[in-house]
Design a protein around this motif. Structure first.
Motif: not given
Length: 549
Positions: A40, A110, A115, A118, A183
């Motif tokens: 990412d 993502a 994620s 992101h 993250e």
């Protein structure tokens, strides 16, 4: 590893350029490779760079928008001095879509990896680019965009009102995703905010503030919306800006260098065609604005009405240490060459060291402020009008940024909202912070900022109309090189009132970009509906979209 990542990104981009059959053949393998090979952070770096350079190109490389807002004029090929380029269909919509393909692909990857941080950041860019498209064109494809793999090859156009509602909701979703994400954001690959998630949320809120103000005349609850945003975290510090620095060059890629520098413009001619507009120079002069010496160079051969000054040279050193030599020239009407060009209207700038090119003037560089010694001046020379400063001839510099949105713009939006009574708080406080942030962003010292703010000519008047005019003046100055926003703001507010300046009296200010020609040929049904949403229903630069009706 980096080469693997670059190839994987190319594979992702390829997914969107292939036919349906090719997608069925290669999709699973390429997507699997992309998911495994591209992280990412790397995708984020690519999206940041592509988007910021796209915006900066509109602010300096092309002269269309800087010319329309009277920040820049051309003394060679002058169509941009009087809106000529707006007559033709514009393809910037497709440039934005090319970046959006990568953005949507990145969101999908993502999501696969959960994620969320992101995903939220990528969605901010999605809103930014779709808002650019609808703000400049009107109705555009949005709900059906980027769905070719679902069989939608000719997406319909959504109504601008529906697009705005969707974009504002997407920003809420983006913030929720960033709040939920655990993250980290890579400090190295986050070219904009150095891995600071809170600044990404501030950017998201600031973008929502920009769009809400733009649509405020259409929103019955605009005050409540703006008040909520005024209380949210926003870009507020002079260093909190959605922009990136240039690094000169990397691996032979001149895209990492400022456009006007020698790596991109090997000769000086392209640089010298860009001149500051008289409108901007006169306003900076009126306000004793220190940004003028940073942005522009003294005239090489300034006119003087004092014969004793004739031929006297002097040296100017600007705040960044660049030096310039100027030589006074007496307006000797006995000289037939001088008399031929030294007419009354263009000699208003005699005895001045900084001079701008008249708004709307034909790029007859021989006439610019009475320039007559054309043989010495060369093809694009003009000794009588200021150039951009040597700062803009660098490949990189701490002050040169590819800009999307700066904290000073945010403060001026809040100042306007407060002056209109849409939010509580002091319009003057927001206004002064906007000015301060802009000056500091360009390297002006705090002492000089304080001196500037103390001037009576900078103070806000007591009446609402006067306040809005002053706020607009300073916002217009601060949006120098952020020309897309300067244009949209000038179009929305009609402030500052510069539309009849110079030689623009016979020209009409353009309200929009025309749709790309390919839309008429390849997506005509959607195109026709889009044109039908304009008033009048004509695809020209003067028809008004929902935001302006």
């Amino acid at each position: 590893m980096k080469s693997i990542k670059i190839l994987a990104i190319a594979a992702i981009a390829g997914l969107f350029a292939c036919s349906d059959d090719e997608l069925r053949t290669y999709d699973s393998i390429q997507k699997k490779d992309a998911v495994e090979s591209v992280n990412d952070p790397y995708l984020l770096a690519s999206i940041i760079k592509k988007t910021t350079l796209f915006y900066q190109k509109m602010g300096y490389d092309t002269r269309i928008l800087p010319g329309a807002v009277q920040h820049m004029e051309s003394n060679y090929q002058s169509g941009d001095n009087f809106y000529n380029a707006f007559r033709a269909p514009m393809t910037d919509m497709y440039t934005a879509m090319d970046i959006l393909k990568l953005v949507d692909g990145s969101i999908g990857l993502a999501e696969t990896r959960n994620s969320k941080t992101h995903q939220g950041i990528f969605r901010v860019f999605r809103v930014l680019l779709f808002s650019f498209m609808t703000d400049f064109y009107g109705d555009i494809y949005y709900s059906q965009a980027l769905k070719a793999r679902e069989g939608i090859l000719y997406p319909k156009y959504d109504k601008q009102a529906d697009i705005y509602a969707g974009l504002l909701k997407e920003l809420d979703d983006a913030n929720a995703l960033m709040d939920a994400g655990t993250e980290p954001v890579s400090e190295s690959y986050d070219l904009m905010f150095g891995g600071n998630k809170e600044k990404w949320k501030k950017f998201s809120n600031s973008l929502k503030l920009r769009l809400t103000m733009r649509a405020s005349a259409k929103l019955p609850d605009a005050g409540a919306r703006l008040s909520a945003l005024a209380a949210a975290p926003l870009l507020s510090d002079p260093t909190e800006n959605a922009s990136i620095s240039y690094i000169g060059t990397l691996g032979g890629d001149n895209g990492n260098s400022w456009t006007g520098g020698p790596l991109n413009w090997g000769t000086i001619d392209n640089f010298d065609t860009r001149r500051p507009c008289k409108t901007l120079i006169d306003k900076l002069t009126e306000l004793n604005d220190p940004r003028m010496q940073i942005w522009f160079a003294p005239v090489e051969k300034p006119w003087t009405s004092d014969p004793a000054r004739n031929g006297q040279s002097f040296t100017t050193t600007d705040p960044n240490g660049y030096t310039y030599t100027s030589t006074w020239e007496y307006i000797d009407r006995k000289n037939k060459d001088i008399a031929a060009y030294a007419t009354k209207d263009i000699l208003l700038d005699s005895n001045k060291v900084y001079v701008g090119f008249v708004a709307g003037m034909l790029a007859d560089w021989k006439n610019g402020n009475g320039h007559y010694d054309v043989a010495a001046g060369g093809t694009v020379g003009n000794f009588k009008v200021s150039k951009f400063s040597k700062l803009f001839r660098e490949n990189k510099h701490p002050l040169l940024k590819a800009q999307i949105m700066n904290s000073d713009e945010v403060q001026f939006i809040l100042a306007e909202a407060a002056a209109k009574g849409l939010i509580s708080g002091s319009a003057d406080t927001y206004y002064r912070k906007g000015i301060s942030n802009s000056l500091l962003r360009w390297g002006v010292s705090q002492e000089a900022v304080n001196k500037y703010l103390a001037q009576p000519g900078v103070a806000l008047p007591s009446d609402k109309a006067g306040q809005l005019a002053k706020i607009a003046d300073q916002k217009w100055i601060s949006l120098f090189l952020v020309s897309s926003e300067a244009y949209l703001d000038l179009r929305r507010t009609r402030l500052p009132d510069i539309f009849k300046n110079g030689r623009l009296g016979g020209f009409q200010f353009p309200e929009r970009y025309r749709y790309p020609g390919n839309e008429l040929g390849q997506n005509k049904e959607a195109y026709d509906l889009g044109v039908g949403g304009l008033s009048p229903a004509v695809d020209d630069q003067y028809s008004k979209m929902w935001l302006l009706m």
